[in-house]
Design an enzyme around this catalytic site. Sequence first.
Site, PDB file in Angstrom:
ATOM      1  N   CYS A 295      -2.294   8.739   5.451  1.00  0.00           N
ATOM      2  CA  CYS A 295      -3.392   8.512   4.510  1.00  0.00           C
ATOM      3  C   CYS A 295      -4.738   8.816   5.182  1.00  0.00           C
ATOM      4  O   CYS A 295      -5.048   9.967   5.441  1.00  0.00           O
ATOM      5  CB  CYS A 295      -3.318   7.092   3.957  1.00  0.00           C
TER       6      CYS A 295
ATOM      7  N   HIS B 281       2.059   6.370   2.054  1.00  0.00           N
ATOM      8  CA  HIS B 281       2.349   5.290   3.001  1.00  0.00           C
ATOM      9  C   HIS B 281       3.862   5.102   3.173  1.00  0.00           C
ATOM     10  O   HIS B 281       4.512   4.488   2.331  1.00  0.00           O
ATOM     11  CB  HIS B 281       1.719   3.980   2.515  1.00  0.00           C
TER      12      HIS B 281
ATOM     13  N   GLU C 264       5.306   3.203   5.351  1.00  0.00           N
ATOM     14  CA  GLU C 264       5.620   1.877   5.889  1.00  0.00           C
ATOM     15  C   GLU C 264       5.940   0.849   4.819  1.00  0.00           C
ATOM     16  O   GLU C 264       6.491  -0.217   5.118  1.00  0.00           O
ATOM     17  CB  GLU C 264       4.468   1.374   6.764  1.00  0.00           C
TER      18      GLU C 264
END
Length: 517
Positions: free
Chosen positions: A86, A176, A178
């Site tokens: 990002c 993202h 994660e």
Amino acid sequence: MTDIKDIQKIIVLDYGSQYNQLIARRIREFGIFSELRSHKVTADEVRAINPIGIVLSGGPSSVYAEDAFDIDKEILDLGIPVLGICYGMQLLTEKLGGKVVPAGQTGNSEYGQSTLHLTENSELFKETPAEQTVLMSHGDAVTEIPEGFQLVGKSSDCPYAAIENVEKKIFGIQFHPEVRHTEYGNAILRNFAFNVCKAKGDWSMDSFIDMEIEKIREQVGNRKVLLGLSGGVDSSVVGVLLQKAIGDQLTCIFVDHGLLRKGEGDQVMEMLGGRFGLNIIRVDASKRFLDLLAGIDDPEKKRKIIGNEFVYVFDDEASKQKGVDFLAQGTLYTDVIESGTETAQTIKSHHNVGGLPEDMQFELIEPLNTLFKDEVRTLGTALGMPDEIVWRQPFPGPGLAIRVMGEITAEKLETVRESDAILREEIAAAGLNRDIWQYFTVNTGVRSVGVMGDGRTYDYTIAIRAITSIDGMTADFARIPWEVLQKISVRIVNEVEHVNRIVYDITSKPPATVEWE
């Protein structure tokens, strides 16, 4: 013993997201040591750390802003694989000669799930489908990629959703990986770690124990350490770890501040003092704490008072000891995040972080401050601790003070102490104590009208808080069977004085935190 220098590491540079540590956590799940580092780290410092990979995290900044979080450009020339996520992708793009603009100028900002369309084969996306769901959260957009990079993936609103420079092993993704909302996020991070960084995946909790013991011995030398035992899992694990590292150089001070759970003081002495042989000094400071808390209803003031007084009690006890230089705490990474970092906004001052006075007379030792709660339990098991300690319910440093809304009184404390004991008994009896991350009761400070027998009552409302979670950073309310909740409610109302109503908290985190204060 494992040498810290021999451990493969992937470092995550912090650019301000509240969930940055999740990146490091996911990588640790692969058996690779990973930790968060400041974005201000220099190339020379990175050389000294000697990581096998670097992740540039997401964050709220814009690379074109005057106060944008930056990076030492030389880091991108070290030959170490880099993954920009990002904001991290936008930053490396800008630094290497590409162009980033506010998304509204040429494209669209994206918030929420989106479909990523892969345009090229890439080691980063190996064994993932050509179309996959990802979580986007960006207001700016890459409009020109640096020389030597190629487009790997795009979405309907993001023309450059994934880019790479294979020769330099630098990758950028606008989404993202994660978070759980990205369908193949773990696979992407795994590909970066193993396919790009060539990780071995040989780090384990045993490795962590070796590393922490080495660090503790190096920091402490032949000096002495005080540890505050709260009765919770975290401080108990710290105690056993410290004893393994420095033996009788450790003195544990168990401060009974009058805010403990039912029977907790005696349990701490019996389990940790008796079974594990920790040297524990028990200090009854309950009157001292409760006098200071009288009339205080602001939660931040309560936390600060308890944090300050806790250290003053330590000062009093330390004056009776000789050569004590260190204070150990069971601070977890979630505590640090919730208290804010240099890039993240403070959510609340944490009992192990924000309540300490500036003139504290000790240096801090916080061996768990890179771990999540479930990792602490794994650590406790690896240290040989029994399940009754390892799986004990988490308990905050301020104790029941932050589970009593408003002013603290002996009557309110007793309602929480007794209702919490009933809750824990019934959750265990129902076989749910391993399924629910955390559960406790709260005196809401609200009184309501009720009828008991032939008489009218005007007593307290007790809230039950029970959550499920993986790492404590996000949580959902637990779906406890109605019959179990009913039994808990009936027992509390009938067995606990001054309580006539039970409510169940069905709020997730976010927007709420786990504790009420």
